[in-house]
Scaffold this motif. Structure first.
Motif, PDB file in Angstrom:
ATOM      1  N   GLY A  50       0.725  -1.305   0.071  1.00  0.00           N
ATOM      2  CA  GLY A  50       0.032  -0.118  -0.028  1.00  0.00           C
ATOM      3  C   GLY A  50       0.932   1.270   0.103  1.00  0.00           C
ATOM      4  N   GLN A  51       1.893   1.444   0.910  1.00  0.00           N
ATOM      5  CA  GLN A  51       2.613   2.200   0.891  1.00  0.00           C
ATOM      6  C   GLN A  51       3.372   2.578  -0.669  1.00  0.00           C
ATOM      7  N   ARG A  52       3.907   1.528  -1.357  1.00  0.00           N
ATOM      8  CA  ARG A  52       4.444   1.664  -2.378  1.00  0.00           C
ATOM      9  C   ARG A  52       3.625   2.060  -3.441  1.00  0.00           C
ATOM     10  N   SER A  53       2.523   1.650  -3.554  1.00  0.00           N
ATOM     11  CA  SER A  53       1.393   2.319  -4.269  1.00  0.00           C
ATOM     12  C   SER A  53       1.158   3.548  -4.334  1.00  0.00           C
ATOM     13  N   LEU A  54       1.068   4.019  -3.154  1.00  0.00           N
ATOM     14  CA  LEU A  54       0.632   5.512  -2.828  1.00  0.00           C
ATOM     15  C   LEU A  54       1.872   6.191  -3.300  1.00  0.00           C
ATOM     16  N   GLU A  55       2.952   5.763  -3.118  1.00  0.00           N
ATOM     17  CA  GLU A  55       4.229   6.557  -3.273  1.00  0.00           C
ATOM     18  C   GLU A  55       4.128   6.704  -5.003  1.00  0.00           C
ATOM     19  N   LEU A  56       3.621   5.794  -5.688  1.00  0.00           N
ATOM     20  CA  LEU A  56       3.581   5.437  -7.153  1.00  0.00           C
ATOM     21  C   LEU A  56       2.758   6.676  -7.702  1.00  0.00           C
ATOM     22  N   GLN A  57       1.677   6.769  -6.945  1.00  0.00           N
ATOM     23  CA  GLN A  57       0.379   7.700  -7.244  1.00  0.00           C
ATOM     24  C   GLN A  57       0.753   9.145  -6.861  1.00  0.00           C
ATOM     25  N   MET A  60       3.250  10.054  -9.852  1.00  0.00           N
ATOM     26  CA  MET A  60       2.575  10.494 -11.142  1.00  0.00           C
ATOM     27  C   MET A  60       1.872  11.752 -11.014  1.00  0.00           C
ATOM     28  N   ALA A  61       1.276  12.091  -9.864  1.00  0.00           N
ATOM     29  CA  ALA A  61       0.434  13.312  -9.794  1.00  0.00           C
ATOM     30  C   ALA A  61       1.531  14.392  -9.951  1.00  0.00           C
ATOM     31  N   PHE A  62       2.708  14.366  -9.140  1.00  0.00           N
ATOM     32  CA  PHE A  62       3.910  15.341  -9.492  1.00  0.00           C
ATOM     33  C   PHE A  62       4.312  15.357 -10.863  1.00  0.00           C
ATOM     34  N   VAL A  63       4.406  14.289 -11.576  1.00  0.00           N
ATOM     35  CA  VAL A  63       4.737  14.512 -12.935  1.00  0.00           C
ATOM     36  C   VAL A  63       3.477  15.400 -13.722  1.00  0.00           C
ATOM     37  N   VAL A  65       1.552  17.500 -12.492  1.00  0.00           N
ATOM     38  CA  VAL A  65       1.581  19.001 -12.177  1.00  0.00           C
ATOM     39  C   VAL A  65       2.725  19.592 -12.647  1.00  0.00           C
ATOM     40  N   ALA A  66       3.657  19.098 -12.544  1.00  0.00           N
ATOM     41  CA  ALA A  66       5.165  19.736 -13.255  1.00  0.00           C
ATOM     42  C   ALA A  66       4.849  19.715 -14.818  1.00  0.00           C
ATOM     43  N   ALA A  67       4.249  18.753 -15.621  1.00  0.00           N
ATOM     44  CA  ALA A  67       4.240  19.104 -16.965  1.00  0.00           C
ATOM     45  C   ALA A  67       3.157  20.369 -17.037  1.00  0.00           C
ATOM     46  N   GLU A  68       2.078  20.388 -16.378  1.00  0.00           N
ATOM     47  CA  GLU A  68       1.090  21.518 -16.490  1.00  0.00           C
ATOM     48  C   GLU A  68       1.763  22.905 -16.477  1.00  0.00           C
ATOM     49  N   ARG A  69       2.708  22.861 -14.998  1.00  0.00           N
ATOM     50  CA  ARG A  69       3.415  24.237 -14.888  1.00  0.00           C
ATOM     51  C   ARG A  69       4.219  24.525 -15.906  1.00  0.00           C
ATOM     52  N   THR A  70       4.984  23.303 -16.581  1.00  0.00           N
ATOM     53  CA  THR A  70       6.245  23.636 -17.878  1.00  0.00           C
ATOM     54  C   THR A  70       5.209  24.444 -18.898  1.00  0.00           C
ATOM     55  N   LEU A  71       4.101  23.573 -19.080  1.00  0.00           N
ATOM     56  CA  LEU A  71       3.250  24.140 -20.253  1.00  0.00           C
ATOM     57  C   LEU A  71       2.847  25.608 -20.111  1.00  0.00           C
ATOM     58  N   ARG A  72       2.242  25.848 -18.806  1.00  0.00           N
ATOM     59  CA  ARG A  72       1.767  27.324 -18.495  1.00  0.00           C
ATOM     60  C   ARG A  72       3.031  28.113 -18.728  1.00  0.00           C
ATOM     61  N   ALA A  73       4.333  27.824 -18.210  1.00  0.00           N
ATOM     62  CA  ALA A  73       5.177  28.685 -18.107  1.00  0.00           C
ATOM     63  C   ALA A  73       5.839  29.138 -19.679  1.00  0.00           C
ATOM     64  N   GLN A  74       5.739  27.974 -20.543  1.00  0.00           N
ATOM     65  CA  GLN A  74       6.011  28.069 -21.897  1.00  0.00           C
ATOM     66  C   GLN A  74       4.958  29.028 -22.392  1.00  0.00           C
ATOM     67  N   ALA A  75       3.704  28.902 -22.333  1.00  0.00           N
ATOM     68  CA  ALA A  75       2.465  29.779 -22.921  1.00  0.00           C
ATOM     69  C   ALA A  75       2.743  31.423 -22.227  1.00  0.00           C
TER      70      ALA A  75
END
Length: 128
Positions: A50-57, A60-63, A65-75
């Protein structure tokens, strides 16, 4: 702390229980001690999974958010550079505007999104 590092905790817990009952003794029978140890192993395994699956989730959520922030910064960067060097045009829709009258002048900002759709609103040319 990453869950890969924390596998030591459940293993140490089970080993300490077994070592404590073997070396210090226990008022329970051997079958009760083995049953308790097996139950602890099962619970520790499920907790680790359970701890490992939570860490993976969370990763993935951080990835995402980071992609959305990158796209926003580029725009925002594109928008900044598109508006930085442009001066307000003197003619808008065929109407002469005063040089100092900025309210009657629409700024011309084109981003990668609007460049492809600008033909839809241009009535003077046909859509090809």
């Amino acid at each position: 702390i990453r869950s890969v590092v924390l596998w030591v905790m459940p293993v140490a817990t089970v080993l300490m229980y077994v070592a404590g009952t073997v070396f210090l003794g226990s008022p329970h029978s051997v079958s009760d001690v083995v049953t308790n140890a097996v139950i602890m192993v099962i619970l520790a395994t499920f907790a680790t999974i359970g701890q490992r699956s939570l860490e993976l989730q969370q990763r993935m959520a951080f990835v995402t958010v980071a992609a959305e922030r990158t796209l926003r910064a580029q725009a925002e960067h594109q928008l900044h550079h598109a508006t930085e060097g442009n001066e307000l045009p003197q003619r808008v829709y065929g109407i002469e505007s005063a040089a100092g009258d900025a309210q009657s002048v629409a700024p011309t900002v084109m981003t990668t999104v609007t460049v492809s759709t600008e033909k839809v609103f241009d009535c003077s040319t046909s859509l090809d």
